[in-house]
Design an enzyme around this catalytic site. Structure first.
Site, short mmCIF file in Angstrom:
data_model
loop_
_atom_site.label_atom_id
_atom_site.label_comp_id
_atom_site.label_asym_id
_atom_site.label_seq_id
_atom_site.Cartn_x
_atom_site.Cartn_y
_atom_site.Cartn_z
N LYS A 1 0.82 -1.22 0.00
CA LYS A 1 0.00 0.00 0.00
C LYS A 1 0.85 1.25 0.00
O LYS A 1 0.53 2.23 -0.68
CB LYS A 1 -0.87 0.04 1.27
N ARG B 1 -10.17 2.44 9.33
CA ARG B 1 -9.88 1.05 9.67
C ARG B 1 -11.12 0.34 10.15
O ARG B 1 -11.14 -0.87 10.24
CB ARG B 1 -8.84 1.04 10.81
N ARG C 1 11.22 -6.89 6.15
CA ARG C 1 11.08 -5.46 6.34
C ARG C 1 11.83 -4.98 7.58
O ARG C 1 11.84 -5.64 8.60
CB ARG C 1 9.59 -5.13 6.48
N ARG D 1 10.63 -4.70 13.46
CA ARG D 1 9.56 -4.60 14.43
C ARG D 1 9.10 -5.99 14.86
O ARG D 1 9.09 -6.91 14.05
CB ARG D 1 8.36 -3.83 13.85
N ARG E 1 -1.38 -11.19 12.50
CA ARG E 1 -1.78 -9.84 12.05
C ARG E 1 -2.71 -9.92 10.85
O ARG E 1 -3.66 -9.15 10.74
CB ARG E 1 -0.55 -9.02 11.66
#
Ligand SMILES: [Zn+2]
Length: 213
Positions: A13, A88, A127, A160, A171
């Site tokens: 995104k 959201r 990431r 993270r 998630r």
């Protein structure tokens, strides 16, 4: 051009948002960025948001709504915006409709990027992020400098907890559950367009553009 980008974590995104931003010359507003901004600037909303985050809680709808509302009043949003990470929830989407309709505005499109779960897991586990400025890195395609510091601000680049493979699956499940009602909400108002994210960045962008024009 007023757009919302939807898609599970890791579908790209952010990248697509940046390409749209360049093409239409409108700001890309990501919830992560504006939260960081108000927290760094110690605005009243920022101080409140930081307290929630510090105690490990989600920032409540009302506060997020308030922060987004203020951001959308900036001059740079005059010709539109791309929202990434907001809304959201359905209540947030309803709030967004409300503030837009006050200016006789509506959303133009809600772009939902869909992708295979395994690809997301592969992408996200590579990431890395700068905790200070939010600059993103990828161990395969765009690794941080060898000394492990951010090329933008010089702070430490980390992985993270959220991007570790064992937590990614969880998630994605949470995201699916959470976003399904939102997708239905926008589908019923005829705004939702689906884009296949199992593709390279340029082709996804082309597909989005052809859906818009
Ligand atoms: Zn940085």
């Amino acid at each position: 051009m007023r757009l919302v980008l939807l898609g599970a974590p890791g579908v790209g995104k952010g990248v697509q948002g940046n390409l749209l931003k360049e093409r239409y010359n409108i700001p890309k507003i990501s919830t992560g960025d504006i939260l960081r901004e108000v927290i760094n600037n110690k605005t009243p909303e920022g101080i409140e948001a930081e307290a929630f985050l510090r105690s490990g809680k989600l920032v409540p709808d009302s506060l997020i709504n308030n922060i987004v509302n203020k951001r959308l009043k900036n001059d740079d949003c005059e010709n539109g915006f791309i929202l990434d990470g907001y809304p959201r929830t359905v209540p947030q989407a309803e709030f967004l409709n409300e503030i837009l309709s006050k200016n006789s505005e509506t959303l133009d499109k809600v772009i939902n990027i869909e992708i295979d779960e395994n690809i997301i897991i592969k992408r996200l586990s590579n990431r890395r992020i700068c905790l200070s400025c939010g600059e993103l890195y990828n161990m395969l395609t765009d690794p941080p400098p060898e000394d492990g510091v951010c090329r933008v601000c010089g702070e430490k680049v980390i992985q993270r907890e959220d991007d570790k493979p064992e937590t990614i699956k969880n998630r994605i499940e949470v995201y699916k559950k959470e976003t399904q009602p939102l997708k239905e909400f926008y589908e019923s108002s005829g705004l939702l367009v689906e884009v296949d994210g199992n593709n390279d960045i340029r082709n996804i962008h082309k597909n989005i553009i052809s859906l818009m024009e």
